[in-house]
Design a protein around this motif. Structure first.
Motif, PDB file in Angstrom:
ATOM      1  N   PRO A 219       0.815  -1.227   0.000  1.00  0.00           N
ATOM      2  CA  PRO A 219       0.000   0.000   0.000  1.00  0.00           C
ATOM      3  C   PRO A 219       0.843   1.270   0.000  1.00  0.00           C
ATOM      4  CG  PRO A 219      -0.918  -1.591   1.540  1.00  0.00           C
ATOM      5  CD  PRO A 219       0.399  -2.137   1.089  1.00  0.00           C
ATOM      6  N   ARG A 220       1.962   1.269   0.738  1.00  0.00           N
ATOM      7  CA  ARG A 220       2.825   2.450   0.753  1.00  0.00           C
ATOM      8  C   ARG A 220       3.402   2.721  -0.632  1.00  0.00           C
ATOM      9  NH1 ARG A 220       2.705   6.420   3.007  1.00  0.00           N
ATOM     10  NH2 ARG A 220       4.931   6.808   3.366  1.00  0.00           N
ATOM     11  N   LEU A 221       3.813   1.655  -1.327  1.00  0.00           N
ATOM     12  CA  LEU A 221       4.330   1.825  -2.692  1.00  0.00           C
ATOM     13  C   LEU A 221       3.262   2.370  -3.630  1.00  0.00           C
ATOM     14  CD1 LEU A 221       6.464  -1.433  -3.120  1.00  0.00           C
ATOM     15  CD2 LEU A 221       7.307   0.915  -2.883  1.00  0.00           C
ATOM     16  N   ALA A 222       1.990   2.069  -3.320  1.00  0.00           N
ATOM     17  CA  ALA A 222       0.886   2.549  -4.155  1.00  0.00           C
ATOM     18  C   ALA A 222       0.430   3.946  -3.758  1.00  0.00           C
ATOM     19  CB  ALA A 222      -0.289   1.576  -4.058  1.00  0.00           C
ATOM     20  N   GLY A 223       1.134   4.566  -2.805  1.00  0.00           N
ATOM     21  CA  GLY A 223       0.820   5.936  -2.423  1.00  0.00           C
ATOM     22  C   GLY A 223      -0.191   6.076  -1.307  1.00  0.00           C
ATOM     23  N   VAL A 224      -0.483   4.994  -0.604  1.00  0.00           N
ATOM     24  CA  VAL A 224      -1.437   5.040   0.513  1.00  0.00           C
ATOM     25  C   VAL A 224      -0.747   5.650   1.732  1.00  0.00           C
ATOM     26  CG1 VAL A 224      -2.796   3.599   2.101  1.00  0.00           C
ATOM     27  CG2 VAL A 224      -2.763   3.092  -0.354  1.00  0.00           C
ATOM     28  N   GLY A 225      -1.482   6.397   2.546  1.00  0.00           N
ATOM     29  CA  GLY A 225      -0.934   7.040   3.732  1.00  0.00           C
ATOM     30  C   GLY A 225      -0.450   6.033   4.768  1.00  0.00           C
ATOM     31  N   ARG A 226       0.395   6.509   5.679  1.00  0.00           N
ATOM     32  CA  ARG A 226       0.987   5.615   6.672  1.00  0.00           C
ATOM     33  C   ARG A 226      -0.060   5.012   7.604  1.00  0.00           C
ATOM     34  NH1 ARG A 226       6.519   5.845   6.844  1.00  0.00           N
ATOM     35  NH2 ARG A 226       7.485   7.591   5.746  1.00  0.00           N
ATOM     36  N   ARG A 227      -1.011   5.813   8.076  1.00  0.00           N
ATOM     37  CA  ARG A 227      -2.026   5.283   8.990  1.00  0.00           C
ATOM     38  C   ARG A 227      -2.841   4.183   8.321  1.00  0.00           C
ATOM     39  NH1 ARG A 227      -6.240   8.727  10.893  1.00  0.00           N
ATOM     40  NH2 ARG A 227      -6.536   7.160  12.528  1.00  0.00           N
ATOM     41  N   GLU A 228      -3.232   4.414   7.084  1.00  0.00           N
ATOM     42  CA  GLU A 228      -4.029   3.429   6.361  1.00  0.00           C
ATOM     43  C   GLU A 228      -3.201   2.178   6.055  1.00  0.00           C
ATOM     44  OE1 GLU A 228      -3.831   6.648   5.579  1.00  0.00           O
ATOM     45  OE2 GLU A 228      -5.841   7.309   6.175  1.00  0.00           O
ATOM     46  N   ALA A 229      -1.935   2.381   5.686  1.00  0.00           N
ATOM     47  CA  ALA A 229      -1.063   1.236   5.399  1.00  0.00           C
ATOM     48  C   ALA A 229      -0.798   0.419   6.661  1.00  0.00           C
ATOM     49  CB  ALA A 229       0.253   1.721   4.791  1.00  0.00           C
ATOM     50  N   THR A 230      -0.658   1.111   7.799  1.00  0.00           N
ATOM     51  CA  THR A 230      -0.473   0.403   9.066  1.00  0.00           C
ATOM     52  C   THR A 230      -1.691  -0.449   9.379  1.00  0.00           C
ATOM     53  OG1 THR A 230       0.957   2.151   9.943  1.00  0.00           O
ATOM     54  CG2 THR A 230      -0.067   0.687  11.546  1.00  0.00           C
ATOM     55  N   ALA A 231      -2.864   0.096   9.138  1.00  0.00           N
ATOM     56  CA  ALA A 231      -4.100  -0.669   9.352  1.00  0.00           C
ATOM     57  C   ALA A 231      -4.121  -1.920   8.485  1.00  0.00           C
ATOM     58  CB  ALA A 231      -5.316   0.209   9.044  1.00  0.00           C
ATOM     59  N   ALA A 232      -3.748  -1.765   7.213  1.00  0.00           N
ATOM     60  CA  ALA A 232      -3.733  -2.922   6.309  1.00  0.00           C
ATOM     61  C   ALA A 232      -2.683  -3.934   6.735  1.00  0.00           C
ATOM     62  CB  ALA A 232      -3.471  -2.459   4.878  1.00  0.00           C
ATOM     63  N   GLY A 233      -1.500  -3.429   7.119  1.00  0.00           N
ATOM     64  CA  GLY A 233      -0.439  -4.330   7.549  1.00  0.00           C
ATOM     65  C   GLY A 233      -0.853  -5.175   8.728  1.00  0.00           C
ATOM     66  N   MET A 234      -1.509  -4.562   9.708  1.00  0.00           N
ATOM     67  CA  MET A 234      -1.953  -5.300  10.888  1.00  0.00           C
ATOM     68  C   MET A 234      -3.125  -6.213  10.559  1.00  0.00           C
ATOM     69  SD  MET A 234       0.094  -4.571  13.303  1.00  0.00           S
ATOM     70  CE  MET A 234       1.212  -3.337  13.960  1.00  0.00           C
ATOM     71  N   GLU A 235      -4.081  -5.710   9.804  1.00  0.00           N
ATOM     72  CA  GLU A 235      -5.304  -6.480   9.547  1.00  0.00           C
ATOM     73  C   GLU A 235      -5.058  -7.700   8.681  1.00  0.00           C
ATOM     74  OE1 GLU A 235      -8.919  -7.709  10.101  1.00  0.00           O
ATOM     75  OE2 GLU A 235      -8.198  -5.853  10.995  1.00  0.00           O
ATOM     76  N   ILE A 236      -4.281  -7.545   7.615  1.00  0.00           N
ATOM     77  CA  ILE A 236      -4.040  -8.666   6.703  1.00  0.00           C
ATOM     78  C   ILE A 236      -2.806  -9.454   7.146  1.00  0.00           C
ATOM     79  CG2 ILE A 236      -3.781  -9.327   4.294  1.00  0.00           C
ATOM     80  CD1 ILE A 236      -6.385  -7.869   4.925  1.00  0.00           C
ATOM     81  N   GLY A 237      -1.866  -8.772   7.781  1.00  0.00           N
ATOM     82  CA  GLY A 237      -0.635  -9.439   8.203  1.00  0.00           C
ATOM     83  C   GLY A 237      -0.786 -10.271   9.459  1.00  0.00           C
ATOM     84  N   ILE A 238      -1.817  -9.978  10.275  1.00  0.00           N
ATOM     85  CA  ILE A 238      -2.085 -10.774  11.478  1.00  0.00           C
ATOM     86  C   ILE A 238      -3.282 -11.666  11.207  1.00  0.00           C
ATOM     87  CG2 ILE A 238      -2.746 -10.708  13.909  1.00  0.00           C
ATOM     88  CD1 ILE A 238      -1.365  -8.043  14.166  1.00  0.00           C
TER      89      ILE A 238
END
Length: 293
Positions: A219-238
């Motif tokens: 998401p960060r590479l696609a230009g998504v903000g840090r807060r939103e990318a953190t949410a995705a990282g935690m939600e899909i990564g956990i």
């Protein structure tokens, strides 16, 4: 481990867990998908395609025995859960977006999880007809996952005060029963626990780290903000290890304690890897926001 605890207690406990999830959801949580379409598409692409493929490659590379391999694939196909929301909150993620991803993922998992499990069983065990999740078992997954969520959402919509009062007791009851079931599974396999950690500990750590990194980094590479990318990282990564364990050891579903081993090991190590990941993300964010000079 075919006892009343697993035949009755486990499905009831899992249903209570999903009821608790539903008590925290509203229709707006699904509508929020339209607000973040790019991020949701990337996150779901990771959940449905990338992570199962990564997990399959790791399973083959590590040469896991067949039942443990299917257990790893089951874990990879499992959606996120409430733990992801907690970690996202602690490390500055967009928690409302976490709830949205949880809601969408839980619905999709009823379809995608059986597909991944059946394909894995056919590949690693060669006997998907007796081990996999066939249509009648998929209906059972549907019954213990989506129906309680729908009931919880209905209660939240019609009786919001009651939903707030129920949230605490619902979580407590589900935790007590699930701990009892998992403890029983551990006792049954107590002579093999050390071997299981040796067998899957490394692959679980690598998979967890790759999941978190990919679901934040893409998401960060696609230009998504840090807060939103953190949410995705935690939600899909956990991943929801509780759901994976329940499906693995339930006599009505896979009825295989060994398939629950990767999720059980993951459920312990995940707390440490997710905390380390959150710390690194926050450190990078602080460095990026620090004034120059």
């Amino acid at each position: 481990m075919d006892s009343w605890l697993t035949t009755v207690g486990l499905p009831v406990a899992l249903a209570i867990v999903m009821l608790g999830l539903g008590l925290g959801l509203t229709i707006d949580d699904f509508r929020r998908v339209l607000t973040y379409p790019k991020l949701v598409l990337i996150a779901l692409g990771c959940q449905l395609l990338l992570l199962p493929a990564v997990c399959f490659g790791l399973v083959v590379a590590f040469g896991l025995e067949p039942e443990l391999a299917v257990g790893m694939m089951l874990l990879a196909a499992s959606p996120g859960g409430t733990t992801a929301n907690l970690y996202s909150h602690l490390f500055g993620g967009h928690v409302a977006l976490n709830v949205t991803l949880t809601a969408v993922n839980s619905v999709l998992a009823v379809v995608t999880l059986p597909i991944v499990v059946n394909l894995s069983a056919a590949h690693f065990l060669g006997d998907a007809a007796s081990i996999g999740l066939q249509f009648d078992k998929v209906l059972q997954v549907f019954a213990i996952v989506l129906i309680p969520v729908a009931v919880g959402m209905l209660l939240r919509s019609r009786f919001p005060d009651l939903a707030v009062r129920l949230a605490g007791p619902v979580k407590l009851v589900s935790v007590v029963v699930l701990v009892a079931v998992v403890a029983g599974a551990v006792l049954k396999e107590r002579d093999n626990i050390g071997d299981y950690f040796l067998a899957v500990g490394a692959i679980v750590l690598v998979f967890n780290a790759l999941s978190l990194a990919a679901c934040y980094g893409l998401p960060r590479l696609a230009g998504v903000g840090r807060r939103e990318a953190t949410a995705a990282g935690m939600e899909i990564g956990i991943h929801n290890s509780t759901l994976a364990i329940a499906i693995a050891i339930s006599p009505a579903l896979l009825d295989n304690t060994r398939m629950a081993v990767p999720a059980a090991v993951y459920g312990i190590t995940m707390f440490f890897t997710a905390a380390a990941f959150g710390y690194l993300v926050n450190r990078r964010r602080a460095a990026a926001e620090a004034p120059v000079g």
